[in-house]
Design a protein around this motif. Structure first.
Motif, PDB file in Angstrom:
ATOM      1  N   GLU A 117       0.828  -1.205   0.000  1.00 37.27           N
ATOM      2  CA  GLU A 117       0.000   0.000   0.000  1.00 37.27           C
ATOM      3  C   GLU A 117       0.862   1.254   0.000  1.00 37.27           C
ATOM      4  O   GLU A 117       0.560   2.235  -0.697  1.00 37.27           O
ATOM      5  CB  GLU A 117      -0.930  -0.012   1.225  1.00 37.27           C
ATOM      6  N   ILE A 118       1.956   1.241   0.760  1.00 37.35           N
ATOM      7  CA  ILE A 118       2.854   2.396   0.788  1.00 37.35           C
ATOM      8  C   ILE A 118       3.492   2.615  -0.578  1.00 37.35           C
ATOM      9  O   ILE A 118       3.619   3.758  -1.042  1.00 37.35           O
ATOM     10  CB  ILE A 118       3.927   2.209   1.878  1.00 37.35           C
ATOM     11  N   LYS A 119       3.890   1.549  -1.243  1.00 34.59           N
ATOM     12  CA  LYS A 119       4.453   1.698  -2.593  1.00 34.59           C
ATOM     13  C   LYS A 119       3.435   2.317  -3.539  1.00 34.59           C
ATOM     14  O   LYS A 119       3.775   3.191  -4.353  1.00 34.59           O
ATOM     15  CB  LYS A 119       4.918   0.350  -3.127  1.00 34.59           C
ATOM     16  N   ASP A 120       2.180   1.889  -3.449  1.00 34.09           N
ATOM     17  CA  ASP A 120       1.126   2.483  -4.277  1.00 34.09           C
ATOM     18  C   ASP A 120       0.947   3.957  -3.942  1.00 34.09           C
ATOM     19  O   ASP A 120       0.735   4.789  -4.837  1.00 34.09           O
ATOM     20  CB  ASP A 120      -0.194   1.733  -4.066  1.00 34.09           C
ATOM     21  N   GLN A 121       1.013   4.303  -2.662  1.00 34.08           N
ATOM     22  CA  GLN A 121       0.886   5.702  -2.247  1.00 34.08           C
ATOM     23  C   GLN A 121       2.003   6.549  -2.857  1.00 34.08           C
ATOM     24  O   GLN A 121       1.768   7.651  -3.369  1.00 34.08           O
ATOM     25  CB  GLN A 121       0.944   5.787  -0.715  1.00 34.08           C
ATOM     26  N   ILE A 122       3.222   6.032  -2.789  1.00 32.53           N
ATOM     27  CA  ILE A 122       4.370   6.781  -3.309  1.00 32.53           C
ATOM     28  C   ILE A 122       4.249   6.974  -4.819  1.00 32.53           C
ATOM     29  O   ILE A 122       4.523   8.065  -5.338  1.00 32.53           O
ATOM     30  CB  ILE A 122       5.675   6.056  -2.934  1.00 32.53           C
ATOM     31  N   ASP A 123       3.822   5.943  -5.533  1.00 31.95           N
ATOM     32  CA  ASP A 123       3.638   6.065  -6.986  1.00 31.95           C
ATOM     33  C   ASP A 123       2.583   7.125  -7.293  1.00 31.95           C
ATOM     34  O   ASP A 123       2.754   7.943  -8.213  1.00 31.95           O
ATOM     35  CB  ASP A 123       3.216   4.723  -7.578  1.00 31.95           C
ATOM     36  N   PHE A 124       1.501   7.108  -6.535  1.00 28.50           N
ATOM     37  CA  PHE A 124       0.441   8.098  -6.738  1.00 28.50           C
ATOM     38  C   PHE A 124       0.962   9.510  -6.442  1.00 28.50           C
ATOM     39  O   PHE A 124       0.724  10.454  -7.208  1.00 28.50           O
ATOM     40  CB  PHE A 124      -0.751   7.779  -5.832  1.00 28.50           C
ATOM     41  N   TYR A 125       1.673   9.654  -5.324  1.00 30.47           N
ATOM     42  CA  TYR A 125       2.148  10.980  -4.933  1.00 30.47           C
ATOM     43  C   TYR A 125       3.110  11.549  -5.972  1.00 30.47           C
ATOM     44  O   TYR A 125       3.050  12.741  -6.294  1.00 30.47           O
ATOM     45  CB  TYR A 125       2.833  10.917  -3.568  1.00 30.47           C
ATOM     46  N   LYS A 126       4.001  10.712  -6.497  1.00 34.38           N
ATOM     47  CA  LYS A 126       4.940  11.197  -7.505  1.00 34.38           C
ATOM     48  C   LYS A 126       4.208  11.690  -8.747  1.00 34.38           C
ATOM     49  O   LYS A 126       4.618  12.672  -9.380  1.00 34.38           O
ATOM     50  CB  LYS A 126       5.929  10.089  -7.872  1.00 34.38           C
TER      51      LYS A 126
END
Length: 813
Positions: free
Chosen positions: A651-660
């Motif tokens: 979930e954190i990896k998905d969050q980081i991809d979204f934020y970028k």
């Protein structure tokens, strides 16, 4: 644009007018600040007038300006009852009932004074009247920073690329010869006017008891004074006070910093002003020390706002010919409520306060080691955390407190800025190289303004600590303030930090300050100048900050002071961002960051995702909510990535991809506050927006939600989706037995197996609508779960428990 005709002054931005004129007595009468009083055609005429001077081209503008000023000027035939007549030559003038640009003590104006000085003869009476004025057109805007000074402090703003107009109005005390300069700068595109003052002693030694930076006299009372208050880990709570009489004050008078208790940003508005409608003024101060903002009302339907250094703990002695300059005050106005005012303030802070390489640059996503390990870490444990961070897409690793001296707790070693080789055998150089080899930038924590008694520095220089000789000293967090009024202490801080910042490949510095002031005293100052201590401290601090940011222009500096204890424009002139609060609880942070949003853009607010239960509140908040809240700022993580589950890592990896993907819009977009604690940030071109909604309390049978936006282009058409997140099966609790062919025991073997492979489908939004509809009416979102009507076979029902949130992606088509 600034123009003067026959003693009438107009300071004009794109949408606001500021007017005052000089009375026959020489006093400056404040006429108006707020909505523009001229049309676009007249604006063009005034532009010609300011370009051509007193020629025929400006005759129409001169007549217009004089007519406007006469129309706004008060017509008093005589002084009112129980008032003081100013003089025999002007018996009809009573300063108590005049709106003024500056005010002093002793000639009948008994309201909160702009300036108060004590003369050599002991008198506090001053009488400043108009001497001269000068307007400078199309000059390079002031480029000095807070703390740049000759023999006093100078706090003008503006980067070297900015051009503005400046008005300097000089007043002179006819009895004592003291001069007072009031300096205005106009930033038309931001609808911002700045103001500061300079006092110059003439024939005598004087003592400044108070000198403000700004004064606005309003022609009405009953205004709403909005200030922002709190405490450590609970900053920026909005407080509205109606000032029908007396005085409303927001002040940090003794803490020695701008403060979590009272932020220097304040607003003034009408009673019916909302986020999107009504008159709203915003004021701030480019200063990091004790400050004072006050709105007072008198019986003559007048209100006075003043702001500047807090007079409670300030004094300054000027010998003959010496000068003192105040910090600069910022003001803006909008007719379209607090959101309109905030947009002007945000634009000004981004363009004219924040500077350097990082002003317009996207901030990196970071992981901070503090809540992951506190003081207990080794190089090996840090590298383990960094490897996890790199694998998830994080860009910057920050080593927090505990890396220097013998620092295993908060009782020792502040001031000893050398590596603890037991923890870092390869030092900063070795660790930073290993972090860089993982593909991460490296950052470090420092607290240069402090010293522990248990430190090599204190043992060598006990006189460098702030304390009253021969008297017991009160400490905070087991530490003492260094005396930055002293040049030798400033030099030590500069040189020790240069060694630290140059000891490895350092890309980020978190600059902390974890205690307020007490027992303020400097051994270098004589007894009769101890009231200068606090201001001289910030002159010294700004010198340190300027030297270090000039020496390390590529480093991203983040200010911190026990969280948001020193979140102000003075710090932002040197450090592009500030840690918003030591409270990382997302529910609390949503309120704190909303408070900051009134005066500060999201690109200046540090915000992190932390562990749950939260370390400050022990509240349990969903990971997605923690991300949604933190994404509206300079984003990062502050938890032990080595200890979390595989599903949380995904979930954190998905969050980081979204934020970028949406980072620039989230950090630099135009921010608007929406109803019910929601917000939206819109890209400069109006093509992208991210909206946020928090479910503070979930109640049954209330499933209809409307999302109304702000700031979108009415003429564009937008596609609306939501950031989709799977929901664990366990979210449904025992309710799943309504849908399953067999009974499932809660937390039993079957339940845990099912939870690992089955996810509950949440809602998926998919709508297309005109910007006009989104801005003016809003769209109806998919229904929320409300104990009935859940569509277990589709994605039509939203599960929003108490504490859940959503991000909505809005993109033009």
């Amino acid at each position: 644009m600034i123009i003067e005709r026959n003693g009438c002054f107009l300071l004009q931005t794109l949408h606001t007018s500021y007017l005052f004129n000089i009375l026959k007595s020489g006093h400056p009468e404040h006429l108006h600040y707020g909505a523009s009083v001229i049309s676009e055609t007249q604006y063009e005429e005034f532009l010609k007038a300011s370009s051509f001077g007193d020629g025929s081209e400006s005759e129409a503008a001169s007549i217009c300006l004089n007519n406007i000023c006469y129309s706004l000027s008060e017509k008093h035939p005589a002084a009112g009852g129980n008032m003081i007549s100013y003089s025999d030559d002007f018996p009809g003038i009573a300063l108590e009932d005049l709106p003024l640009e500056i005010s002093s003590f002793g000639k009948g104006d008994i309201r909160d004074p702009f300036i108060l000085v004590t003369h050599e003869n002991g008198s506090k009476t001053s009488d400043f009247t108009f001497e001269k004025a000068s307007i400078t057109n199309d000059i390079q805007a002031p480029s000095s920073l807070p703390g740049s000074y000759d023999d006093s402090v100078k706090t003008s703003v503006g980067s070297s690329e900015d051009y503005a107009q400046q008005l300097v109005v000089t007043y002179k005390d006819k009895e004592y010869g003291t001069c007072l300069e009031v300096i205005y700068s106009v930033y038309p595109e931001c609808d911002v006017i700045t103001r500061r003052a300079v006092i110059v002693s003439a024939n005598e030694k004087i003592h400044i008891d108070r000198i403000m930076s700004n004064q606005i006299d309003f022609h009405e009372n009953g205004l709403v004074f909005t200030s922002f208050h709190g405490r450590w880990a609970d900053e920026m709570h909005r407080t509205d006070s109606v000032c029908d009489g007396g005085r409303c004050v927001s002040e940090e008078m003794a803490a020695g910093e701008s403060g979590s208790r009272s932020n220097p940003f304040v607003m003034i508005s009408h009673k019916d002003t909302t986020e999107d409608s009504g008159y709203c003024y915003g004021f701030n101060l480019i200063y990091s020390g004790n400050h004072y903002e006050a709105l007072s009302s008198n019986g003559y339907d007048k209100s006075r706002f003043i702001s500047g250094i807090s007079p409670a703990t300030f004094g300054w002695t000027l010998d003959k010919g010496e000068r003192f300059e105040t910090p600069e005050s910022i003001m803006t106005f909008d007719m379209n409520g607090a959101n309109g005012m905030s947009r002007h303030m945000h634009d000004f802070v981004r363009k004219h306060i924040v500077r350097g390489k990082w002003r317009d640059k996207n901030r990196p996503i970071l992981i901070n080691s503090w809540e992951a390990s506190y003081f207990r870490f080794t190089e090996s444990s840090l590298l383990k955390l960094a490897k996890e961070a790199a694998g998830l897409g994080i860009e910057l690793f920050v080593m927090d407190d505990g890396w220097f001296g013998k620092r295993d707790d908060d009782k020792s070693s502040l001031g000893d800025w050398y590596e603890n080789k037991d923890k870092l055998p390869g030092g900063i150089s070795g660790l930073s190289k290993k972090i860089n080899d993982l593909g991460l930038l490296f950052g470090i924590w420092v607290e240069p303004e402090m010293v522990n008694e248990d430190s090599d520095l204190y043992r060598a220089h006990p006189d460098w600590a702030v304390q009253v000789p021969g008297h017991a000293h009160s400490k905070g967090r087991n530490q003492m303030n260094l005396d930055l009024t002293r040049t030798d202490v400033q030099d030590y801080v500069i040189e020790s930090m240069k060694k630290v910042f140059g000891s490895g490949d350092i890309s980020y510095v978190k600059w902390d300050m974890n205690r307020i002031f007490s027992d303020c005293y400097s051994k270098e100052l004589p007894a009769d100048r101890q009231d200068e201590f606090m201001h001289r401290y910030y002159i010294g601090l700004y010198r340190i900050m300027k030297e270090l940011t000039d020496s390390f222009p590529d480093i991203l500096f983040e200010g911190c002071s026990a969280g948001g204890n020193r979140f102000d424009l003075g710090i932002l002139c040197y450090f592009p961002q500030i840690w918003g609060s030591d409270d990382t609880d997302a529910i609390c942070r949503a309120d704190i960051q909303r408070g900051y949003s009134y005066g500060y853009p999201q690109s200046t607010v540090g915000a992190h995702v932390s562990a749950t239960p939260n370390h400050q509140t022990l509240n349990t908040v969903p990971l997605e909510t923690r991300f949604d809240v933190a994404s509206f700022g300079c984003f990062g993580y502050e938890l032990n990535l080595c200890d979390i589950t595989a599903s949380d890592k995904k979930e954190i990896k998905d969050q980081i991809d979204f934020y970028k993907k949406y980072r620039h819009t989230l950090q630099f977009g135009h921010y608007y506050r929406l109803d019910d604690g929601r917000c939206i940030t819109v890209s400069d071109d109006g093509k992208k927006a991210i909206a946020f909604m928090l479910q503070r309390e979930s109640r049954p049978n209330r499933d209809v939600v409307t999302l109304r936006t702000c700031g979108l282009d009415d003429s564009k058409t937008y596609h609306i989706t939501n950031r989709y997140v799977d929901i664990d099966l366990k979210t449904m609790g025992s309710l799943i037995n309504m849908f399953t062919p067999i009974h499932i025991k809660q937390d039993g073997i079957i339940h845990n197996i099912a939870n690992s492979v089955v996810k509950v489908q949440n809602e998926r939004e998919d709508m297309t609508a005109p910007g006009a509809l989104l801005n003016r009416v809003g769209v109806r979102l998919r229904p929320k779960f409300g104990s009935t009507g859940f569509d277990q076979d589709g994605d039509k029902t939203g599960i929003l428990r108490t504490g859940d949130s959503r991000l909505y992606i809005i993109e033009s088509v």
